[in-house]
Design an enzyme around this catalytic site. Structure first.
Site, PDB file in Angstrom:
ATOM      1  N   ASN A  37       0.815  -1.218   0.000  1.00  0.00           N
ATOM      2  CA  ASN A  37       0.000   0.000   0.000  1.00  0.00           C
ATOM      3  C   ASN A  37       0.856   1.280   0.000  1.00  0.00           C
ATOM      4  OD1 ASN A  37      -2.396   1.359  -0.016  1.00  0.00           O
ATOM      5  ND2 ASN A  37      -3.061   0.728   2.031  1.00  0.00           N
ATOM      6  N   HIS A 122     -14.814  -5.203  10.012  1.00  0.00           N
ATOM      7  CA  HIS A 122     -14.467  -3.915  10.611  1.00  0.00           C
ATOM      8  C   HIS A 122     -15.705  -3.069  10.878  1.00  0.00           C
ATOM      9  CE1 HIS A 122     -10.108  -3.551   8.889  1.00  0.00           C
ATOM     10  NE2 HIS A 122     -10.353  -4.745   9.377  1.00  0.00           N
ATOM     11  N   ARG A 147     -14.364  -6.306  14.687  1.00  0.00           N
ATOM     12  CA  ARG A 147     -13.393  -5.319  15.160  1.00  0.00           C
ATOM     13  C   ARG A 147     -14.118  -4.000  15.406  1.00  0.00           C
ATOM     14  NH1 ARG A 147      -8.287  -2.605  11.924  1.00  0.00           N
ATOM     15  NH2 ARG A 147      -9.885  -1.101  11.369  1.00  0.00           N
ATOM     16  N   TYR A 159      -7.786   6.548  12.680  1.00  0.00           N
ATOM     17  CA  TYR A 159      -7.656   5.324  11.885  1.00  0.00           C
ATOM     18  C   TYR A 159      -8.840   4.378  12.139  1.00  0.00           C
ATOM     19  CZ  TYR A 159      -6.717   0.569  10.785  1.00  0.00           C
ATOM     20  OH  TYR A 159      -6.881  -0.705  10.316  1.00  0.00           O
ATOM     21  N   ASP A 217      -7.876  -2.458  17.156  1.00  0.00           N
ATOM     22  CA  ASP A 217      -6.551  -2.182  16.588  1.00  0.00           C
ATOM     23  C   ASP A 217      -6.016  -0.862  17.140  1.00  0.00           C
ATOM     24  OD1 ASP A 217      -4.307  -1.895  15.040  1.00  0.00           O
ATOM     25  OD2 ASP A 217      -5.295  -2.333  13.128  1.00  0.00           O
ATOM     26  N   HIS A 219      -3.134   0.288  16.297  1.00  0.00           N
ATOM     27  CA  HIS A 219      -2.390   0.848  15.165  1.00  0.00           C
ATOM     28  C   HIS A 219      -1.093   1.543  15.561  1.00  0.00           C
ATOM     29  CE1 HIS A 219      -2.481   1.882  10.799  1.00  0.00           C
ATOM     30  NE2 HIS A 219      -3.183   0.780  10.793  1.00  0.00           N
ATOM     31  N   GLU A 243      -4.745  -5.264  19.049  1.00  0.00           N
ATOM     32  CA  GLU A 243      -3.754  -5.373  17.972  1.00  0.00           C
ATOM     33  C   GLU A 243      -2.797  -4.180  17.973  1.00  0.00           C
ATOM     34  OE1 GLU A 243      -5.696  -5.683  14.202  1.00  0.00           O
ATOM     35  OE2 GLU A 243      -3.915  -5.034  13.099  1.00  0.00           O
ATOM     36  N   GLU A 269       1.481  -6.984  11.391  1.00  0.00           N
ATOM     37  CA  GLU A 269       1.076  -6.738  10.004  1.00  0.00           C
ATOM     38  C   GLU A 269       2.148  -5.996   9.210  1.00  0.00           C
ATOM     39  OE1 GLU A 269      -2.560  -4.483  10.679  1.00  0.00           O
ATOM     40  OE2 GLU A 269      -1.549  -2.653  10.030  1.00  0.00           O
ATOM     41  N   ARG A 290       0.195 -11.503  13.065  1.00  0.00           N
ATOM     42  CA  ARG A 290      -0.635 -10.730  12.139  1.00  0.00           C
ATOM     43  C   ARG A 290      -0.072 -10.634  10.725  1.00  0.00           C
ATOM     44  NH1 ARG A 290      -4.943  -9.334  11.127  1.00  0.00           N
ATOM     45  NH2 ARG A 290      -4.892  -7.069  11.075  1.00  0.00           N
ATOM     46  N   HIS A 319      -3.348 -10.971   8.274  1.00  0.00           N
ATOM     47  CA  HIS A 319      -3.764  -9.635   7.853  1.00  0.00           C
ATOM     48  C   HIS A 319      -4.597  -9.719   6.567  1.00  0.00           C
ATOM     49  CE1 HIS A 319      -2.217  -5.333   6.787  1.00  0.00           C
ATOM     50  NE2 HIS A 319      -3.191  -5.257   7.658  1.00  0.00           N
ATOM     51  N   ASP A 323      -6.084  -3.783   1.153  1.00  0.00           N
ATOM     52  CA  ASP A 323      -4.847  -3.665   0.371  1.00  0.00           C
ATOM     53  C   ASP A 323      -4.172  -5.018   0.138  1.00  0.00           C
ATOM     54  OD1 ASP A 323      -4.665  -2.438   3.185  1.00  0.00           O
ATOM     55  OD2 ASP A 323      -2.577  -2.997   2.895  1.00  0.00           O
ATOM     56  N   GLU A 346      -8.735 -11.890   9.163  1.00  0.00           N
ATOM     57  CA  GLU A 346      -9.348 -10.583   8.885  1.00  0.00           C
ATOM     58  C   GLU A 346      -9.935 -10.609   7.469  1.00  0.00           C
ATOM     59  OE1 GLU A 346      -6.509  -7.398   8.732  1.00  0.00           O
ATOM     60  OE2 GLU A 346      -8.041  -5.861   9.082  1.00  0.00           O
ATOM     61  N   TRP A 409       1.347   6.494  12.607  1.00  0.00           N
ATOM     62  CA  TRP A 409      -0.025   6.444  12.099  1.00  0.00           C
ATOM     63  C   TRP A 409      -0.588   5.058  12.239  1.00  0.00           C
ATOM     64  CZ3 TRP A 409      -2.529   3.790   8.137  1.00  0.00           C
ATOM     65  CH2 TRP A 409      -3.886   4.166   7.960  1.00  0.00           C
TER      66      TRP A 409
HETATM   67  O1  KDG Z   1      -2.059  -0.487   4.401  1.00  0.00           O
HETATM   68  C1  KDG Z   1      -2.291  -0.291   5.745  1.00  0.00           C
HETATM   69  C2  KDG Z   1      -3.432  -1.170   6.174  1.00  0.00           C
HETATM   70  O2  KDG Z   1      -3.180  -2.479   5.765  1.00  0.00           O
HETATM   71  C3  KDG Z   1      -3.618  -1.155   7.675  1.00  0.00           C
HETATM   72  O3  KDG Z   1      -3.833   0.136   8.105  1.00  0.00           O
HETATM   73  C4  KDG Z   1      -4.800  -2.041   8.017  1.00  0.00           C
HETATM   74  O4  KDG Z   1      -4.176  -2.044  10.322  1.00  0.00           O
HETATM   75  C5  KDG Z   1      -4.795  -2.538   9.409  1.00  0.00           C
HETATM   76  C6  KDG Z   1      -5.596  -3.725   9.686  1.00  0.00           C
HETATM   77  O5  KDG Z   1      -5.507  -4.210  10.811  1.00  0.00           O
HETATM   78  O6  KDG Z   1      -6.296  -4.185   8.797  1.00  0.00           O
HETATM   79 MG    MG Z   2      -3.944  -3.457  11.930  1.00  0.00          MG
END
Ligand code: KDG
Ligand code: MG
Length: 409
Positions: A37, A122, A147, A159, A217, A219, A243, A269, A290, A319, A323, A346, A409
């Site tokens: 991505n 999600h 999630r 996010y 998540d 993140h 996560e 991930e 992940r 994961h 993407d 997921e 991020w």
């Molecule tokens: O490209 C970034 C995404 O794959 C990510 O932000 C997705 O954190 C993610 C998830 O748990 O699906």
């Molecule tokens: Mg994630």
């Protein structure tokens, strides 16, 4: 059998995807996903300029040898671009081998260890009513594990939170990459997030009851001590997992989190080799791996990683955001079905245009995915359709704190 061609196909139906198509002299073709991505063209170039010339004339059945050759002969090891490129080759070769055997790939990996693959979707909302609606919509779509992501008062863009409800599969519930020449700036405040999140889970549990598996998540945004505090605060709400509670570049940092909380932890991930997990797995500092098949060197490397994890009672949580292309998703499903230490998968669903380009045979019903019974991984690429959607620059956002500091991020 010999490889006579390998083509890199970059297409952008709904979003950018990088696919490798390997063709053999016996007319069997295989597909592999190399989508990274926001850095798609780097993988496309790595493949087209440096890998494709090495593949021509090779025996496609020699998967382990090809994997080791691509990993070791480059001299420069690891990294997301290299490992996504190796994954694309590896999955395409497994697709070819399974088609040649006349079997779905999971049969070559040892056969099915279960009837179906539990998947989570999600749900998100800017406030509790919107979040509850989103959870109900996911339950109606057939999800049985959810999630939960939510807006935080005082933060403009968080996010995982969809700006509007999804309609008829025409848009994703949440798609972070935005088509633009530059990455979008978002904002972040960890203290506000830590104050807000436990109340959200309390409300979700009292609305939906104790049974529904719930995930969240983080993140990568917390320090270890902040992650420890959040894990502890969420214990009453019995999460399936928390996560990426902290960026785990320092694997030892998870010792601190673990000392303070029994909330199950999922990480990886953004990792791309087994080395990224050595301490995490050996010291049982996480509960779920992940990694994506697409980003961690394909089926060959993932199988070894998950077998290593299995010895420590650590399970898979592959994961599967948008993407990961349908090719990468299908590869994951074959692995999920075959391994013993499967945890959860997921599954975020692609849009209509993506499904026109990639014809899939996997199914989803009553919470469970299945890769289907077609020989190979079970995905076809319609190259004419793919050509209608040329690459468009798109980037993930980045974060700044209130004082302007760049944050994870
Ligand atoms: O490209 C970034 C995404 O794959 C990510 O932000 C997705 O954190 C993610 C998830 O748990 O699906
Ligand atoms: Mg994630």
């Amino acid at each position: 059998m010999k490889i006579i061609a390998a083509d890199v196909i970059v297409t952008s139906p709904d979003r950018n995807f990088v696919t490798l198509k390997i063709t053999t002299d016996e007319g069997i073709t295989g597909l592999g996903d190399g989508t990274l991505n926001g850095r798609e063209l780097s993988v496309a170039s790595y493949l087209a300029d440096h890998v494709v010339p090495l593949l021509i004339g090779r025996d496609p059945h020699r998967i382990e040898d090809t994997w080791q050759f691509l990993y070791r002969s480059a001299y420069w090891r690891r990294g997301p671009v290299t490992m996504a490129a190796i994954a694309a080759v590896d999955v395409a070769l497994w697709d070819i081998k399974a088609k040649a055997a006349g079997m779905p790939l999971y049969q070559l990996l040892g056969g099915a260890s279960r009837n179906g693959i539990m998947a989570y979707g999600h749900a998100s909302g800017r406030d509790l009513p919107e979040l509850f609606d989103s959870i109900r919509r996911h339950l109606e779509m057939g999800y049985r594990s959810i999630r939960v992501q939510t807006s935080v008062p005082g933060i403009n863009a968080v996010y995982g939170v969809a700006a509007q409800p999804s309609v008829d599969g025409r848009r994703y519930d949440y798609e972070p990459a935005q088509r633009a020449a530059l990455p979008a700036e978002e904002d972040w405040d960890t203290r506000a997030y830590l104050r807000h999140l436990p109340g959200v889970f309390e409300a979700v549990r009292s609305e939906f009851g104790p049974e529904l598996p719930l995930l969240h998540d983080g993140h990568h945004r917390m320090t270890p001590i902040q992650a420890a505090r959040l894990g502890k605060a969420l214990e009453p709400y019995d999460l399936f997992w928390l996560e990426d509670c902290t960026p785990a570049e320092n694997q030892e940092a998870l010792r601190l989190v673990r000392r303070h909380t029994t909330t199950p932890l999922a990480i990886g991930e953004v990792f791309n080799t087994v080395w990224d997990y050595q301490t995490l797995i050996r010291e049982q500092l996480i509960d779920y791996v992940r990694s994506a098949v697409t980003h961690t060197g394909g089926i060959t490397a993932m199988r070894k990683l998950l077998d290593f994890a299995a010895q420590y009672q650590i399970k898979s949580g592959i994961h599967g955001p948008t993407d990961i292309s349908p090719v990468g998703m299908a590869a994951a499903l074959h692995l999920d079905l075959a391994i013993h230490n499967f945890g959860i998968q997921e599954y975020m669903r692609h849009g209509q245009a993506t499904n026109e380009v990639f014809r899939q045979s996997f199914t989803f019903s009553d919470g469970y995915l299945h890769p289907g019974e077609l020989p190979g991984i079970g995905v076809d690429l319609d190259e004419e359709a793919a050509a209608r959607f040329p690459y468009q620059a798109a980037y993930l956002p980045f974060n700044r704190l209130k004082d302007g500091t760049v944050h994870d991020w």
